[in-house]
Design a protein around this motif. Structure first.
Motif, short mmCIF file in Angstrom:
data_model
loop_
_atom_site.label_atom_id
_atom_site.label_comp_id
_atom_site.label_asym_id
_atom_site.label_seq_id
_atom_site.Cartn_x
_atom_site.Cartn_y
_atom_site.Cartn_z
N MET A 1 48.55 40.38 47.12
CA MET A 1 49.48 40.84 46.11
C MET A 1 48.95 40.45 44.73
SD MET A 1 53.36 39.62 45.21
CE MET A 1 54.21 40.20 46.64
N SER A 2 48.99 41.37 43.79
CA SER A 2 48.51 41.08 42.45
C SER A 2 49.61 40.41 41.63
CB SER A 2 48.04 42.35 41.76
OG SER A 2 49.10 43.25 41.63
N LYS A 3 49.18 39.61 40.69
CA LYS A 3 50.09 38.85 39.84
C LYS A 3 50.41 39.67 38.58
CE LYS A 3 50.29 34.44 37.43
NZ LYS A 3 49.56 33.21 37.12
N SER A 4 51.63 39.51 38.09
CA SER A 4 52.06 40.17 36.85
C SER A 4 52.53 39.13 35.85
CB SER A 4 53.22 41.13 37.13
OG SER A 4 52.85 42.13 38.01
N ILE A 5 52.23 39.35 34.57
CA ILE A 5 52.72 38.47 33.52
C ILE A 5 53.23 39.31 32.36
CG2 ILE A 5 51.17 36.56 34.13
CD1 ILE A 5 49.52 37.32 31.61
N THR A 6 54.07 38.70 31.54
CA THR A 6 54.57 39.31 30.32
C THR A 6 54.09 38.46 29.15
OG1 THR A 6 56.53 40.08 31.47
CG2 THR A 6 56.65 40.01 29.08
N ILE A 7 53.48 39.11 28.16
CA ILE A 7 53.01 38.38 26.98
C ILE A 7 53.48 39.11 25.72
CG2 ILE A 7 50.99 37.44 28.16
CD1 ILE A 7 49.32 39.53 26.71
N GLN A 28 46.99 54.63 30.61
CA GLN A 28 47.40 55.80 29.83
C GLN A 28 48.81 56.27 30.19
OE1 GLN A 28 45.71 56.97 27.27
NE2 GLN A 28 44.04 55.55 27.59
N GLU A 29 49.20 56.09 31.44
CA GLU A 29 50.53 56.49 31.88
C GLU A 29 51.61 55.77 31.07
OE1 GLU A 29 53.52 58.32 34.38
OE2 GLU A 29 51.54 58.83 33.62
N TRP A 30 51.32 54.58 30.58
CA TRP A 30 52.27 53.80 29.80
C TRP A 30 52.68 54.57 28.54
CZ3 TRP A 30 53.81 51.23 25.50
CH2 TRP A 30 54.70 50.18 25.69
N ILE A 51 60.09 50.82 31.37
CA ILE A 51 58.75 51.19 31.83
C ILE A 51 58.25 50.19 32.86
CG2 ILE A 51 56.33 51.43 31.14
CD1 ILE A 51 57.40 52.54 28.45
N TYR A 52 58.45 48.91 32.58
CA TYR A 52 57.91 47.87 33.46
C TYR A 52 58.78 47.67 34.70
CZ TYR A 52 55.41 43.67 34.76
OH TYR A 52 54.65 42.75 35.43
N ASN A 53 60.09 47.57 34.54
CA ASN A 53 60.98 47.27 35.66
C ASN A 53 61.34 48.49 36.50
OD1 ASN A 53 61.13 44.51 35.06
ND2 ASN A 53 62.69 44.88 33.52
N ASP A 54 61.63 49.61 35.85
CA ASP A 54 62.03 50.81 36.60
C ASP A 54 60.83 51.60 37.11
OD1 ASP A 54 64.58 50.04 35.92
OD2 ASP A 54 64.86 51.60 34.40
N ASP A 55 59.82 51.75 36.27
CA ASP A 55 58.66 52.55 36.64
C ASP A 55 57.50 51.71 37.18
OD1 ASP A 55 59.74 55.10 35.82
OD2 ASP A 55 59.52 54.39 33.78
N LYS A 56 57.61 50.39 37.09
CA LYS A 56 56.57 49.48 37.58
C LYS A 56 55.20 49.78 36.97
CE LYS A 56 59.47 47.73 40.60
NZ LYS A 56 60.53 46.98 40.01
N CYS A 62 43.74 44.03 34.70
CA CYS A 62 42.41 43.43 34.64
C CYS A 62 41.55 44.04 35.75
CB CYS A 62 42.48 41.92 34.80
SG CYS A 62 40.85 41.13 34.78
N ALA A 63 40.35 44.48 35.39
CA ALA A 63 39.43 45.08 36.36
C ALA A 63 38.87 44.04 37.33
CB ALA A 63 38.29 45.78 35.63
N ASP A 64 38.86 42.77 36.94
CA ASP A 64 38.31 41.73 37.81
C ASP A 64 39.34 41.12 38.76
OD1 ASP A 64 35.72 41.96 36.93
OD2 ASP A 64 35.82 40.24 35.58
N CYS A 65 40.44 40.63 38.22
CA CYS A 65 41.40 39.89 39.05
C CYS A 65 42.67 40.69 39.36
CB CYS A 65 41.75 38.55 38.41
SG CYS A 65 42.75 38.69 36.91
N SER A 66 42.79 41.90 38.85
CA SER A 66 43.94 42.79 39.08
C SER A 66 45.25 42.29 38.49
CB SER A 66 44.12 43.07 40.57
OG SER A 66 42.98 43.68 41.10
N LEU A 67 45.17 41.39 37.52
CA LEU A 67 46.36 40.92 36.82
C LEU A 67 47.02 42.09 36.10
CD1 LEU A 67 48.08 38.45 35.82
CD2 LEU A 67 46.61 38.47 33.81
N LYS A 68 48.34 42.25 36.27
CA LYS A 68 49.09 43.29 35.58
C LYS A 68 49.78 42.66 34.38
CE LYS A 68 49.84 45.85 39.77
NZ LYS A 68 50.83 46.34 40.76
N ILE A 69 49.62 43.27 33.21
CA ILE A 69 50.10 42.68 31.97
C ILE A 69 51.06 43.64 31.25
CG2 ILE A 69 49.45 41.75 29.72
CD1 ILE A 69 46.67 41.17 31.00
N LEU A 70 52.23 43.13 30.94
CA LEU A 70 53.18 43.83 30.10
C LEU A 70 53.19 43.16 28.74
CD1 LEU A 70 55.55 45.80 29.59
CD2 LEU A 70 57.06 43.96 30.32
#
Length: 73
Positions: A1-7, A28-30, A51-56, A62-70
């Protein structure tokens, strides 16, 4: 599972998790979702949360560790 953070820092040049330089891929979908919600929602924070909560859809992945960033501001 990939990790997500908000900054709150839009000026990212490297991944906050793995520190990989130039590894963040802008989603780009964002942009499409932001324009869609921006017409129907008054508050910027509500748009971002939808966008983040409803549309995920994170703003960067990140191309290396797959971290998802909002980025909230």
């Amino acid at each position: 599972m990939s990790k997500s953070i908000t900054i709150k820092n839009e000026g990212l040049s490297k991944c906050p998790e793995c520190k990989g330089e130039d590894k963040l891929i802008y989603q780009q979908e964002w942009d499409r979702l932001f324009e869609y919600y921006d017409k129907s929602t008054q508050a910027h924070d509500l748009v971002v949360n939808r966008i983040y909560n409803d549309d995920k859809q994170p703003k960067y992945i990140c191309a290396d560790c797959s971290l998802k960033i909002l980025v909230t501001a």
